[in-house]
Enzyme design. Structure first.
Site, mmCIF file in Angstrom:
data_model
loop_
_atom_site.group_PDB
_atom_site.id
_atom_site.type_symbol
_atom_site.label_atom_id
_atom_site.label_comp_id
_atom_site.label_asym_id
_atom_site.label_seq_id
_atom_site.Cartn_x
_atom_site.Cartn_y
_atom_site.Cartn_z
ATOM 1 N N LYS A 212 0.842 -1.209 0.000
ATOM 2 C CA LYS A 212 0.000 0.000 0.000
ATOM 3 C C LYS A 212 0.871 1.252 0.000
ATOM 4 O O LYS A 212 0.559 2.231 -0.667
ATOM 5 C CB LYS A 212 -0.909 0.028 1.238
ATOM 6 N N ARG B 138 -1.680 17.759 -9.826
ATOM 7 C CA ARG B 138 -2.556 18.882 -9.507
ATOM 8 C C ARG B 138 -1.781 20.190 -9.380
ATOM 9 O O ARG B 138 -2.218 21.229 -9.855
ATOM 10 C CB ARG B 138 -3.298 18.586 -8.194
ATOM 11 N N TYR C 145 7.821 -5.764 -1.367
ATOM 12 C CA TYR C 145 8.702 -4.617 -1.612
ATOM 13 C C TYR C 145 9.037 -4.512 -3.106
ATOM 14 O O TYR C 145 8.831 -3.474 -3.729
ATOM 15 C CB TYR C 145 9.979 -4.800 -0.791
HETATM 16 P P1 NAD Z 1 14.140 4.096 6.079
HETATM 17 O O1 NAD Z 1 13.312 2.966 6.530
HETATM 18 O O2 NAD Z 1 15.211 4.593 6.984
HETATM 19 O O3 NAD Z 1 13.241 5.349 5.691
HETATM 20 C C1 NAD Z 1 11.947 5.227 5.156
HETATM 21 C C2 NAD Z 1 11.083 6.303 5.808
HETATM 22 O O4 NAD Z 1 9.744 6.219 5.275
HETATM 23 C C3 NAD Z 1 10.968 6.134 7.321
HETATM 24 O O5 NAD Z 1 11.199 7.361 7.961
HETATM 25 C C4 NAD Z 1 9.526 5.656 7.531
HETATM 26 O O6 NAD Z 1 9.006 6.026 8.785
HETATM 27 C C5 NAD Z 1 8.830 6.323 6.369
HETATM 28 N N1 NAD Z 1 7.572 5.658 5.960
HETATM 29 C C6 NAD Z 1 7.387 4.331 5.752
HETATM 30 N N2 NAD Z 1 6.104 4.112 5.380
HETATM 31 C C7 NAD Z 1 5.482 5.320 5.357
HETATM 32 C C8 NAD Z 1 4.166 5.748 5.050
HETATM 33 N N3 NAD Z 1 3.216 4.875 4.711
HETATM 34 N N4 NAD Z 1 3.891 7.077 5.149
HETATM 35 C C9 NAD Z 1 4.829 7.984 5.510
HETATM 36 N N5 NAD Z 1 6.091 7.623 5.808
HETATM 37 C C10 NAD Z 1 6.417 6.310 5.732
HETATM 38 O O7 NAD Z 1 14.763 3.669 4.671
HETATM 39 P P2 NAD Z 1 15.850 4.406 3.767
HETATM 40 O O8 NAD Z 1 17.016 3.509 3.678
HETATM 41 O O9 NAD Z 1 16.026 5.782 4.190
HETATM 42 O O10 NAD Z 1 15.130 4.351 2.349
HETATM 43 C C11 NAD Z 1 14.496 5.496 1.789
HETATM 44 C C12 NAD Z 1 13.949 5.130 0.411
HETATM 45 O O11 NAD Z 1 15.006 4.730 -0.453
HETATM 46 C C13 NAD Z 1 12.925 3.994 0.429
HETATM 47 O O12 NAD Z 1 11.894 4.280 -0.476
HETATM 48 C C14 NAD Z 1 13.725 2.811 -0.062
HETATM 49 O O13 NAD Z 1 12.914 1.871 -0.717
HETATM 50 C C15 NAD Z 1 14.713 3.459 -1.007
HETATM 51 N N6 NAD Z 1 15.928 2.644 -1.135
HETATM 52 C C16 NAD Z 1 16.851 2.609 -0.118
HETATM 53 C C17 NAD Z 1 17.961 1.799 -0.243
HETATM 54 C C18 NAD Z 1 19.002 1.706 0.847
HETATM 55 O O14 NAD Z 1 19.924 0.893 0.730
HETATM 56 N N7 NAD Z 1 18.943 2.511 1.875
HETATM 57 C C19 NAD Z 1 18.149 1.018 -1.397
HETATM 58 C C20 NAD Z 1 17.170 1.093 -2.396
HETATM 59 C C21 NAD Z 1 16.089 1.903 -2.257
#
Ligand code: NAD
Ligand code: UDP
Length: 313
Positions: free
Chosen positions: A92, A107, A146
């Site tokens: 979701k 928008r 994911y």
């Molecule tokens: P993280 O888990 O530290 O940060 C994700 C943040 O999103 C958190 O603060 C969490 O509270 C918030 N969040 C989760 N679901 C939410 C929702 N429904 N509404 C509002 N906030 C929500 O992860 P990260 O490592 O900082 O990753 C950030 C992004 O980068 C993610 O989208 C992740 O898929 C992508 N990404 C990260 C990596 C990595 O190695 N760090 C690799 C590939 C992709």
């Protein structure tokens, strides 16, 4: 100087908080939206007195209205243990979250960047991974919430662009590490460093021969900014990662060496659908963004180890 209004979803997370620091340093106004599922207030506490920074507790699976110039959509748990905790919610967040943020961008005519992932390549049969590789993903595996969620999000981004002319930018992030990773988030770099600093056993899943390519967070942030500012018709997807590939066994040895720990390595079962190898081909990022990573593993690990010491002393 033009002060842009920038929305960062997932801004209290590991990557988001570094991105916000950079955006504020460049003189922008930043609004952070986060539901604090895996993020921490601690990551943004140093910004609370900054009048150009605002944070809003909100879940992006619900609609959200605001006026901004740019949106960085990062909200989504990134660690396997966290995104598998509530897989339906993970889908979701990626899918409804993307629809809400794309609807908002449409928008208000904002430019929007999606933090996609190397996981869209699944357990890749092509090595290194180029952007034109379609991937090898198990649609009903433990990682699918994911992987498939992020794949649908990419589909949505491109369709909003083609159908509604939304200005999109899609990056595929490879494994990233650095300060402000959650100490218990279960990803390999934070796990190994925390275990080493506490003198606990270092847990290698499988035999440690699986590979990853680790990027330091500052390099990623530079890539994100360059992508957002790239020419209008360059929309991606583009790989952002460090092509230096290591086995997980080598990473464990490096952490042991740099921390000087007496911890021993132990071997545990490999989680299902754990990709065997991963390395980005970054020729497109080099060509289009004039970007390549500058911080190599040893330097990045030292900074990260220094940060994690606060959790054990
Ligand atoms: P993280 O888990 O530290 O940060 C994700 C943040 O999103 C958190 O603060 C969490 O509270 C918030 N969040 C989760 N679901 C939410 C929702 N429904 N509404 C509002 N906030 C929500 O992860 P990260 O490592 O900082 O990753 C950030 C992004 O980068 C993610 O989208 C992740 O898929 C992508 N990404 C990260 C990596 C990595 O190695 N760090 C690799 C590939 C992709
Ligand atoms: N891993 C490990 N020990 C740990 C945590 C992870 O050996 O304590 C392995 C994991 O099985 C995977 C690799 O390290 O092969 C990277 O895992 P991570 O969760 O950091 O990222 P991803 O699998 O999503 O690339």
């Amino acid at each position: 100087m033009i002060r842009k209004k920038v929305l960062v979803t997932g801004g209290a997370g590991f990557v988001g908080s570094h991105l916000i620091d950079r955006l504020l340093k460049e003189g922008n106004e930043v609004i952070c939206v986060d539901n604090y599922f895996t993020g921490q207030k601690q990551n943004i506490i140093h910004l609370m007195e900054n009048p150009f920074f605002e944070y809003i507790r909100h879940d992006i699976t619900m609609p959200f209205f605001i006026e901004v110039d740019e949106i960085f959509n990062l909200a989504c748990p990134a660690s396997p243990i966290h995104y598998q905790l509530n897989p339906i919610k993970t889908v979701k967040t990626s899918v409804s979250g993307a629809i809400n943020m794309l609807g908002l961008a449409k928008r208000i005519n904002a430019k929007i960047l999606q933090a996609s992932t190397s996981e869209v390549y699944g357990d890749p049969k092509v090595h290194p991974q180029r952007e034109d590789y379609w991937g090898h993903v198990n649609p009903i595996g433990t990682r699918s919430c994911y992987d498939e969620g992020k794949r649908v999000a990419e589909t949505l981004f491109f369709n909003y662009h083609w159908q509604n002319q939304v200005r999109i930018k899609v990056i595929r992030i490879f494994n990233t590490y650095g300060p402000r990773m959650h100490p218990h988030d279960g990803r390999v770099v934070s796990n190994f460093i925390m275990q080493a600093l506490q003198g606990k056993d270092i847990t290698i899943y499988g035999d440690g021969s699986q590979t990853r390519s680790f990027q330091y967070v500052d390099d990623l942030v530079e890539g994100m900014i360059r992508m957002m500012n790239s020419r209008e018709d360059f929309i991606g997807p583009v790989n952002i990662g460090n092509p230096n590939e290591f086995t997980i066994g080598e990473l464990a040895e490096k952490v042991i060496e740099l921390t000087g720990t007496k911890s021993k390595i132990i071997y545990e079962a490999l989680p299902s659908d754990d990709p065997l190898q991963r390395q980005p081909d970054i020729s497109l990022a080099k060509k289009e963004l004039n970007w390549q990573p500058n911080i190599q593993l040893e330097e990045g690990l030292k900074k990260t180890i220094d940060y994690f010491k606060r959790y054990v002393n």
